[in-house]
Motif scaffolding. Structure first.
Motif, mmCIF file in Angstrom:
data_model
loop_
_atom_site.group_PDB
_atom_site.id
_atom_site.type_symbol
_atom_site.label_atom_id
_atom_site.label_comp_id
_atom_site.label_asym_id
_atom_site.label_seq_id
_atom_site.Cartn_x
_atom_site.Cartn_y
_atom_site.Cartn_z
ATOM 1 N N SER A 137 0.852 -1.108 -0.028
ATOM 2 C CA SER A 137 -0.014 0.063 0.222
ATOM 3 C C SER A 137 1.238 1.300 -0.006
ATOM 4 O O SER A 137 0.507 2.317 -0.621
ATOM 5 N N SER A 166 -6.437 0.542 -6.726
ATOM 6 C CA SER A 166 -7.329 0.170 -5.705
ATOM 7 C C SER A 166 -6.852 0.307 -4.337
ATOM 8 O O SER A 166 -7.305 1.027 -3.377
ATOM 9 N N GLU A 174 -8.293 2.691 -1.278
ATOM 10 C CA GLU A 174 -8.496 2.364 -0.108
ATOM 11 C C GLU A 174 -7.860 3.094 0.963
ATOM 12 O O GLU A 174 -8.450 3.525 1.874
ATOM 13 N N GLU A 175 -6.569 3.454 0.927
ATOM 14 C CA GLU A 175 -5.808 4.290 1.841
ATOM 15 C C GLU A 175 -6.327 5.630 1.950
ATOM 16 O O GLU A 175 -6.706 6.273 2.919
ATOM 17 N N GLN A 194 -9.695 6.283 1.295
ATOM 18 C CA GLN A 194 -11.027 6.275 2.065
ATOM 19 C C GLN A 194 -10.628 6.346 3.637
ATOM 20 O O GLN A 194 -11.524 6.897 4.386
ATOM 21 N N ARG A 195 -9.694 5.308 3.854
ATOM 22 C CA ARG A 195 -9.229 5.393 5.402
ATOM 23 C C ARG A 195 -8.840 6.621 5.840
ATOM 24 O O ARG A 195 -9.415 7.030 7.020
#
Length: 619
Positions: free
Chosen positions: A143, A439, A443-444, A446-447
């Protein structure tokens, strides 16, 4: 690395024989929490003081007189507030041992970064992330790699992330507190709470910048400096030259006479500045004696993190060998001057919040002229931003992202996002980024959007601090590369007290579309020759980049026949290779992201085949 430190914190009944010892390490203090200095530290770079059950180590360049350090230490012990020791001039780490508690401090910019992890239930910390990774035997964090590819380095800083799983970062302006087997990262540094008048802020900058340069001359004696011809390095070089003249010493300056430096008049300005003082020994490196950019990529050094800086490794090595051969004990560069003395136009939204309407309109018009765009689009963006908080803006922007639409645009070479002004820069994606890579970044993001907190309450100051700390992480890599070649490199503009002096000026006064670095001009107008303040432009160096790329294109293509990033499914290697023909034709579209990708690929290869050992096999 030539210089790094390592320490651990144990419980009283822990067997110390189970703990690793660093190679070429020397114990600075013992039990229960050992602190090791590894490599060749100069005596000026280590200060230790102890009183009763409290002992401290200041590692780096602390420019305060020893008596002042002792007094500050005694006050800190009385008040139980050790962060005040980070208010001394210079650039350094602070480690405090207070009975059973340990504190590890990192400076405001993050150049003096530090890392931590857990080894066999023991908390360990170090200034070298790759040493902790080797000890913990952890893998890379995919990530983190994906966010690096998208240019979102600042996200790693706020999340305390490093390229390695289980190796965490003490963020800039924070300290690690270890007590009773528990650890916590706490923030101690904040921007100045109140603005000063422009004159007072300039006087504060003058005082701190003179201390930063003169203090280093006093501490090291034989110093050298970059003299690129730019405003920032010229200022440092002339201050150092005046100081050294008092000791009857010369200042060696380094100027790289590349094509870009000559075309942008940087060389001319450097030559003029070097002629101002008779004790300047100006080393002008001709272009024919400098390797081109992208040369020597097969032998890039391994640092704590990747950075496009390494793509210029052959030229860096050439310059470092010259500096070392001249016997310089410390080399200064002007890096950091741009971001501490200026800021982006985002402060305009804060002007509107503060009801400075006329100033707001004037500055928006000025920036629109510089950016060659309509002032009305700027107006609309700033009006919207003035009514949004950081988290509101981030949540709103993240909600707009639809991964299928994004991937469709990438596959058809369409811009994935509409570029708009905001609290932060958004990730940049390009055709060779894969679905997996995109993706992971989303995801990072959004967190982070759920828990996001800004560096400051206002957009302009948040942006300024983010830029400072992001560049600090890049400059840490530059300092590590210099260290590998046995050059002690420092960047006075990124001393914490210099940063504070700049940030105590109002954003619209320290940066402006109508004047070039007005705060620096005001600060040193009576200390340095007026001729250096006539320049109001900055050099442009893309020509060197494209020439080097064309010259080394075949070598880069050969290097990219295989790819670790492609094996991890983070990039499409075929699309990356196809992009090279457009870049070699002079297209600037995608070049920054190409450099990010190439730098990360080469860094991964060096990490995989790392033959350096940082730990003794014997306990």
């Amino acid at each position: 690395m030539k210089r790094w430190f390592y320490g651990f914190v144990t419980e009283e009944n822990y067997l110390l024989t189970n703990l690793p010892k660093p190679l070429d390490g020397k114990l600075l203090w013992r039990r229960p929490n050992d602190l090791w200095l590894c490599g060749s530290w100069r005596k000026q770079q280590v200060i230790t003081i102890s009183e009763n059950l409290v002992q401290i180590a200041i590692l780096g360049s602390c420019l305060a007189p020893y008596e002042t350090v002792v007094k500050s230490f005694q006050n800190a012990v009385k008040q139980g507030e050790y962060s005040q020791l980070m208010r001394l001039p210079g650039s350094y780490n602070l480690i405090v041992q207070d009975n059973a508690d340990t504190y590890v401090f990192v400076d405001a910019s993050g150049i003096k970064s530090a890392f931590y992890g857990v080894y066999n239930s023991v908390i360990i910390y170090s200034s070298l992330a790759i040493a902790l990774q080797q000890l913990l035997q952890t893998e890379v964090d995919e990530s983190w790699l994906a966010t690096f590819l998208s240019g979102m380095g600042a996200l790693s800083l706020v999340q305390k992330r490093t390229p390695f799983c289980q190796v965490q970062l003490i963020p800039p302006g924070h300290y690690l507190h270890i007590s009773s087997g528990k650890l916590e990262c706490k923030r101690y540094w904040y921007k100045p709470q109140k603005y000063k008048s422009f004159s007072d802020a300039a006087e504060s900058l003058r005082e701190q910048l003179l201390t930063a340069v003169e203090g280093r001359v006093h501490l090291y004696g034989d110093v050298s400096s970059d003299l690129s011809g730019g405003f920032d390095s010229t200022t440092l070089a002339l201050i150092a030259s005046k100081t050294l003249a008092n000791y009857g010493k010369q200042l060696m300056t380094i100027t790289e006479k590349t094509l870009s430096a000559t075309q942008s008049s940087d060389v001319k300005y450097a030559q003029q500045a070097a002629s101002l003082y008779s004790n300047i020994n100006a080393v002008m490196i001709e272009e024919k004696d400098l390797p081109s950019e992208y040369t020597g990529l097969e032998s890039v050094p391994l640092t704590d993190a990747p950075d496009p800086l390494i793509l210029d490794v052959a030229r860096i090595k050439c310059v470092m060998e010259i500096i070392r051969s001249k016997g310089s004990q410390l080399h200064m560069n002007g890096q950091g001057g741009d971001v501490v003395l200026s800021s982006s136009s985002s402060y305009c939204a804060d002007l509107l919040k503060r009801m400075k309407v006329l100033t707001f309109l004037r500055h928006v018009y000025g920036w629109s002229r510089l950016e060659y765009c309509s002032p009305f689009s700027f107006l609309w963006d700033f009006i919207n931003l003035s009514f949004s908080s950081y988290r509101q803006w981030l949540l709103q922007e993240v909600k707009k992202i639809k991964i299928e639409d994004l991937l469709f645009k990438l596959s058809h070479n369409l811009p994935p996002f509409e570029q708009v002004l905001g609290w932060d820069s958004f990730p940049e994606f390009i055709g060779w980024h894969t679905r997996k890579s995109v993706s992971l970044v989303l995801e990072e993001l959004q967190r982070w959007a759920i828990i996001a907190t800004p560096f400051a309450d206002t957009l302009g100051e948040h942006d300024a601090i983010a830029e400072i700390q992001l560049l600090g992480s890049t400059m840490k890599v530059e300092h590590q590369v210099a260290d590998i070649y046995d050059v002690n490199l420092e960047s006075p503009y990124f001393d914490t007290l210099v940063i504070d002096a700049c940030l105590c000026a109002k954003p619209e006064e320290r940066t402006s579309p109508f004047a070039y670095k007005p705060l620096l001009v005001k600060a040193l107008q009576h200390d340095l020759p007026q001729s250096i303040f006539l320049r109001n432009t900055k050099g442009e160096y893309t020509a060197d980049e494209f020439l080097g790329f064309r010259e080394n294109r075949a070598i880069i293509q050969e290097l990219l026949k295989t790819s670790l990033l492609a094996d991890m499914e983070l990039i499409d290697i075929t699309k990356l290779r196809n992009t090279m023909q457009y870049l070699s034709m002079g297209s600037s579209v995608g070049m920054p992201l190409f450099n990010q990708t190439l730098a990360l690929e080469l860094w991964l290869r060096q990490w995989k085949q790392n033959n350096n050992s940082y730990w003794s096999k014997e306990n």
